[in-house]
Design a protein around this motif. Structure first.
Motif, PDB file in Angstrom:
ATOM      1  N   UNK A  81      44.426   3.170  20.385  1.00 27.83           N
ATOM      2  CA  UNK A  81      44.199   3.689  21.845  1.00 27.83           C
ATOM      3  C   UNK A  81      45.158   2.758  22.814  1.00 27.83           C
ATOM      4  N   UNK A  82      45.532   3.273  23.735  1.00 24.23           N
ATOM      5  CA  UNK A  82      46.376   2.339  24.883  1.00 24.23           C
ATOM      6  C   UNK A  82      45.211   0.942  25.534  1.00 24.23           C
ATOM      7  N   UNK A  83      44.153   1.138  25.821  1.00 25.89           N
ATOM      8  CA  UNK A  83      42.981   1.156  25.870  1.00 25.89           C
ATOM      9  C   UNK A  83      43.088  -0.510  25.347  1.00 25.89           C
ATOM     10  N   UNK A  84      42.920  -0.604  24.201  1.00 24.26           N
ATOM     11  CA  UNK A  84      43.372  -1.550  22.740  1.00 24.26           C
ATOM     12  C   UNK A  84      43.865  -2.786  23.331  1.00 24.26           C
ATOM     13  N   UNK A  85      45.062  -2.637  23.885  1.00 27.22           N
ATOM     14  CA  UNK A  85      46.757  -2.651  24.162  1.00 27.22           C
ATOM     15  C   UNK A  85      45.992  -4.406  24.742  1.00 27.22           C
ATOM     16  N   UNK A  86      46.188  -5.706  23.838  1.00 31.29           N
ATOM     17  CA  UNK A  86      45.499  -6.860  24.255  1.00 31.29           C
ATOM     18  C   UNK A  86      45.444  -7.666  23.327  1.00 31.29           C
ATOM     19  N   UNK A  87      45.614  -9.259  23.911  1.00 29.32           N
ATOM     20  CA  UNK A  87      45.648 -10.090  22.792  1.00 29.32           C
ATOM     21  C   UNK A  87      44.189 -10.448  22.653  1.00 29.32           C
ATOM     22  N   UNK A  88      44.732 -10.273  21.064  1.00 30.72           N
ATOM     23  CA  UNK A  88      43.244 -10.592  19.569  1.00 30.72           C
ATOM     24  C   UNK A  88      43.291 -11.980  19.012  1.00 30.72           C
ATOM     25  N   UNK A  89      42.194 -12.333  19.544  1.00 36.87           N
ATOM     26  CA  UNK A  89      42.248 -13.836  18.534  1.00 36.87           C
ATOM     27  C   UNK A  89      40.569 -13.580  18.181  1.00 36.87           C
ATOM     28  N   UNK A  90      40.995 -14.734  16.357  1.00 37.20           N
ATOM     29  CA  UNK A  90      40.238 -14.638  15.880  1.00 37.20           C
ATOM     30  C   UNK A  90      39.592 -16.048  16.236  1.00 37.20           C
ATOM     31  N   UNK A  91      38.267 -16.464  15.991  1.00 38.40           N
ATOM     32  CA  UNK A  91      37.581 -17.832  16.511  1.00 38.40           C
ATOM     33  C   UNK A  91      37.253 -17.547  14.654  1.00 38.40           C
ATOM     34  N   UNK A  92      36.821 -19.412  14.712  1.00 37.67           N
ATOM     35  CA  UNK A  92      35.587 -19.435  13.633  1.00 37.67           C
ATOM     36  C   UNK A  92      34.877 -20.731  13.783  1.00 37.67           C
ATOM     37  N   UNK A  93      33.301 -20.992  13.031  1.00 37.75           N
ATOM     38  CA  UNK A  93      32.351 -21.469  14.282  1.00 37.75           C
ATOM     39  C   UNK A  93      31.421 -21.842  12.750  1.00 37.75           C
ATOM     40  N   UNK A  94      30.393 -22.068  12.804  1.00 40.08           N
ATOM     41  CA  UNK A  94      29.727 -22.650  11.836  1.00 40.08           C
ATOM     42  C   UNK A  94      28.059 -21.809  12.287  1.00 40.08           C
ATOM     43  N   UNK A  95      27.017 -21.372  11.348  1.00 41.23           N
ATOM     44  CA  UNK A  95      25.854 -21.296  12.181  1.00 41.23           C
ATOM     45  C   UNK A  95      24.825 -22.349  12.416  1.00 41.23           C
ATOM     46  N   UNK A  96      25.171 -23.913  12.245  1.00 41.48           N
ATOM     47  CA  UNK A  96      24.749 -24.305  12.408  1.00 41.48           C
ATOM     48  C   UNK A  96      25.003 -24.683  14.204  1.00 41.48           C
TER      49      UNK A  96
END
Lengths: 112, 113
Positions: A81-96
């Motif tokens: 949808x037009x409202x989805x227009x944005x910058x998308x970032x993935x990020x990694x981490x750990x459960x610790x």
């Protein structure tokens, strides 16, 4: 729908199409992954996360896929949808509990 | 539930001046993070607090940046003296469990001239 095999900085789709945004992560020890959406002038907004014991997780109109073999993460947005227009970032981490490491963003543009 | 609050939203200073940013995390969140986001890039961690203790400040330029979270709630980030390359958005985030589901504030956009 539109998809990209490698990370591209921009993705343009038509309203109603499915979008796929790809991300490669760097650390084999990472066991927690998260997608954020960032609109202009705002902070990143949580979309969906996934832990390394899963390879797929679904939310409302979004699906995250994790391929640990090739250290690849993707975000699928259904019926964009037009409202989805944005910058998308993935990020990694750990459960610790270490802080997140963000990837390069992808700017999604949705035209109606 | 109120989100992460930050102030000011915008700040313009000259190089070599000092500046301070304030963050109020989501109530009950023990972990607080400060990130720097340079235009066109993803956020990069500056410092992470667990309650009022520092967990990770390995990427904080300690010769000019400092941060504190004295009572384990609000936090301030200071830059003294500022350089042109410090122009960025400074984001504060908090989480109830370390490293998971971080919630971000709107950020403070700093311009150093």
């Amino acid at each position: 729908g539109e998809s990209v095999g490698l990370h591209l900085p921009t993705l343009s789709v038509q309203e109603g199409d499915n979008s796929i945004i790809n991300c490669a992560y760097s650390n084999s020890a990472s066991d927690y992954f998260i997608w954020y959406k960032q609109e202009s002038g705002k902070g990143p907004q949580f979309i969906i996360d996934i832990r390394s014991n899963m390879d797929k997780r679904q939310g409302q109109r979004v699906t995250v896929l994790l391929n640990k073999t090739v250290k690849h993460l993707s975000l699928q947005i259904a019926a964009t949808q037009p409202g989805d227009s944005a910058v998308y970032f993935c990020a990694e981490g750990n459960q610790a509990g270490t802080a997140l490491i963000f990837g390069k963003g992808t700017t999604l543009s949705v035209s109606s | 539930e109120a989100g992460v609050a930050q102030s000011p939203r915008y700040k313009i200073i000259e190089k070599r001046q000092s500046v301070a940013f304030w963050c109020n995390p989501i109530s009950g969140h023990a972990t607080l993070y400060w990130y720097q986001q340079i235009l066109g890039q993803g956020p990069k961690l500056l410092i992470q607090f667990q309650n009022n203790g520092v967990v990770d400040d390995s990427q904080l330029p300690k010769d000019r940046f400092s941060a504190e979270r004295l009572k384990g709630v609000d936090s301030t980030l200071k830059i003294q003296p500022a350089k042109l390359e410090d122009s960025a958005v400074y984001l504060c985030a908090s989480s109830s469990h370390r490293g998971l589901e971080q919630y971000f504030g709107p950020g403070t956009r700093l311009t150093v001239t």
